[in-house]
Design a protein around this motif. Structure first.
Motif, short mmCIF file in Angstrom:
data_model
loop_
_atom_site.label_atom_id
_atom_site.label_comp_id
_atom_site.label_asym_id
_atom_site.label_seq_id
_atom_site.Cartn_x
_atom_site.Cartn_y
_atom_site.Cartn_z
N GLY A 35 0.91 -1.49 0.14
CA GLY A 35 0.10 0.05 0.10
C GLY A 35 0.86 1.33 -0.18
O GLY A 35 0.43 2.29 -0.27
N LYS A 36 2.16 1.11 0.35
CA LYS A 36 3.02 2.36 0.51
C LYS A 36 3.45 2.71 -0.82
O LYS A 36 4.00 3.68 -1.21
CB LYS A 36 4.12 2.31 1.50
N CYS A 37 3.49 1.59 -1.97
CA CYS A 37 4.05 1.91 -3.01
C CYS A 37 3.27 1.97 -4.26
O CYS A 37 3.29 2.23 -5.47
CB CYS A 37 4.90 0.56 -3.49
N TYR A 46 -3.69 -3.92 -7.16
CA TYR A 46 -2.87 -5.42 -7.20
C TYR A 46 -1.55 -5.09 -6.92
O TYR A 46 -0.91 -6.15 -7.26
CB TYR A 46 -3.21 -6.18 -8.46
N THR A 47 -1.07 -4.05 -6.30
CA THR A 47 0.41 -4.02 -5.98
C THR A 47 0.99 -5.01 -5.21
O THR A 47 1.99 -5.29 -5.31
CB THR A 47 0.71 -2.57 -5.45
N GLU A 329 4.30 10.73 10.70
CA GLU A 329 3.97 11.82 9.65
C GLU A 329 3.55 11.34 8.16
O GLU A 329 2.87 11.97 7.68
CB GLU A 329 5.61 12.45 9.57
N ASP A 330 4.11 10.21 8.06
CA ASP A 330 3.76 9.35 6.66
C ASP A 330 2.29 9.29 6.75
O ASP A 330 1.62 9.44 5.70
CB ASP A 330 4.72 8.23 6.62
N ASP A 331 1.80 8.80 7.68
CA ASP A 331 0.25 8.46 7.84
C ASP A 331 -0.55 9.82 7.73
O ASP A 331 -1.63 9.70 7.03
CB ASP A 331 -0.16 8.13 9.06
N TYR A 332 0.03 10.82 8.38
CA TYR A 332 -1.03 12.07 8.32
C TYR A 332 -0.98 12.74 6.86
O TYR A 332 -2.29 13.10 6.53
CB TYR A 332 -0.20 13.03 9.17
N PHE A 333 0.00 12.72 6.16
CA PHE A 333 0.07 13.25 5.18
C PHE A 333 -0.25 12.19 3.82
O PHE A 333 -0.97 12.87 2.82
CB PHE A 333 1.65 13.80 4.52
N ALA A 334 -0.33 11.13 3.99
CA ALA A 334 -0.93 10.25 3.09
C ALA A 334 -2.40 9.83 3.15
O ALA A 334 -3.13 9.53 2.38
CB ALA A 334 -0.23 8.71 3.41
N ALA A 335 -2.98 10.18 4.39
CA ALA A 335 -4.20 9.90 4.67
C ALA A 335 -5.12 10.62 3.74
O ALA A 335 -6.22 10.08 3.23
CB ALA A 335 -4.54 9.99 6.18
#
Length: 343
Positions: A35-37, A46-47, A329-335
């Motif tokens: 999900g990160k990529c 389907y990554t 921080e990654d979660d906050y900006f990806a959300a």
């Protein structure tokens, strides 16, 4: 069937539960990393097919399913089925320590209730009749009662997939798991037919010459692939601590219903046994409610719920802020990129 065969069947069933429980963990981590990529499985991506851990989880699950399949050849279903509850314990314990998905006392009580209820249902289940040929199973599969069940299931699933799943799939865990479990009930009866065919063939009565055998194999493959697809979506969207027990409860219940209709398991059963089975089902449902309540309590007490974000984003942060995969921080900006309610 000798005692040694029962011992082999029980050993295979225990190994199956261990493999399947561990596979949930591997697939969950693989889905979260994928999900990160790219697009998450819950969003139709389907990554995860490029993620080695997801494939490791798939292989582990297949090993568990094969062990479970062979177990039914050596031991009766009434001895093998209850041990499937062990996969809940394995996955929940591993999720607690590996994924940091805290399982509080209420959640533990819910798991115990699910297991106890499932055991009660299985212990009071009637003795199953072993068909003598694939043709006999085909006659059972084409009786009006089971045709009505299979047709209704497929029609409802088509409606859910087309109209309900796109809107509510990522909000309600019962959508993905309902599709998965419904298809799974058809998978089980098909696999049972294939297992009988293999057993009879090994005993000297070749069943591979019958087209019914290959039709059951085709149905098992199609339903199994569909079941796996929606299980992936559920794992990617919701906590494993909820997916595993709820999936087990729904899958077990629908499988009992499908098997009872097709093989007429309840014929000649006493009223006390039927009452005991109903009590077991109520216990299972109560455990499911406790698991939902435990997760809602955990989310409500999470610091993420106080952030100025909508509920969907807060849930994603609660799930995704595992130290193994990403930081806050990654979660906050990806959300905001994945939230369906972002303005």
């Amino acid at each position: 069937m000798g005692a040694s065969d029962n011992t082999k069947g029980l050993a295979l069933a225990v190994a199956s539960s261990a493999f399947i429980g561990a596979s949930f963990i591997l697939k969950k981590i693989g889905l979260m990393r994928a999900g990160k990529c790219g697009v998450r499985a819950g969003g139709g991506g389907y990554t995860y097919l490029l993620e080695p851990l997801w494939w490791a989880g798939l292989i582990t699950m297949l090993l568990g399913e094969v062990a479970n399949f062979v177990a039914y050849v050596f031991a009766p279903a009434v001895l093998v089925t209850p041990l499937g509850a062990l996969s809940i314990i394995v996955s929940s314990v591993l999720a607690h320590f590996v994924l940091k998905e805290r399982l509080n006392k209420l959640g533990v009580l819910g798991c115990i209730s699910c297991i106890v209820g499932s055991v009660v249902v299985v212990l009071h289940a009637p003795e199953e009749h072993m068909p003598d040929s694939v043709e006999e199973i085909w006659d059972l599969a084409t009786q009006p009662g089971f045709l009505a069940y299979a047709g209704t299931t497929l029609l409802l699933m088509a409606i859910v997939v087309v109209f309900i799943e796109p809107r509510y799939g990522q909000k309600n865990i019962l959508i993905y798991l309902g599709i998965c479990s419904s298809m799974g009930s058809l998978t089980v009866v098909s696999i049972k037919a294939v297992g009988v065919a293999i057993k009879l063939t090994l005993d000297g009565m070749n069943q591979l010459a019958y087209p019914h055998t290959w039709l059951f194999i085709l149905v098992a493959v199609i339903c199994g692939v569909s079941q796996l697809n929606y299980l992936n979506k559920a794992l990617d969207t919701f906590d494993l601590a909820m997916v595993s027990p709820v999936y087990y409860v729904m899958f077990t219940t629908l499988t009992i219903v499908a098997s009872s209709i097709m093989f007429k398991d309840g014929a000649g059963q006493s009223l006390s046994s039927i009452a005991s089975e109903c009590c077991g089902l109520v216990t299972i449902l109560s455990g499911t409610i406790l698991l939902h309540a435990a997760k809602q309590k955990e989310v409500a007490s999470s610091p993420a719920s106080t952030w100025p974000l909508d509920r969907g984003i807060s849930w994603y942060i609660s799930v995704g802020s595992d130290n193994l995969l990403r930081n806050v921080e990654d979660d906050y900006f990806a959300a905001p990129q994945i939230s369906p309610t972002t303005p």
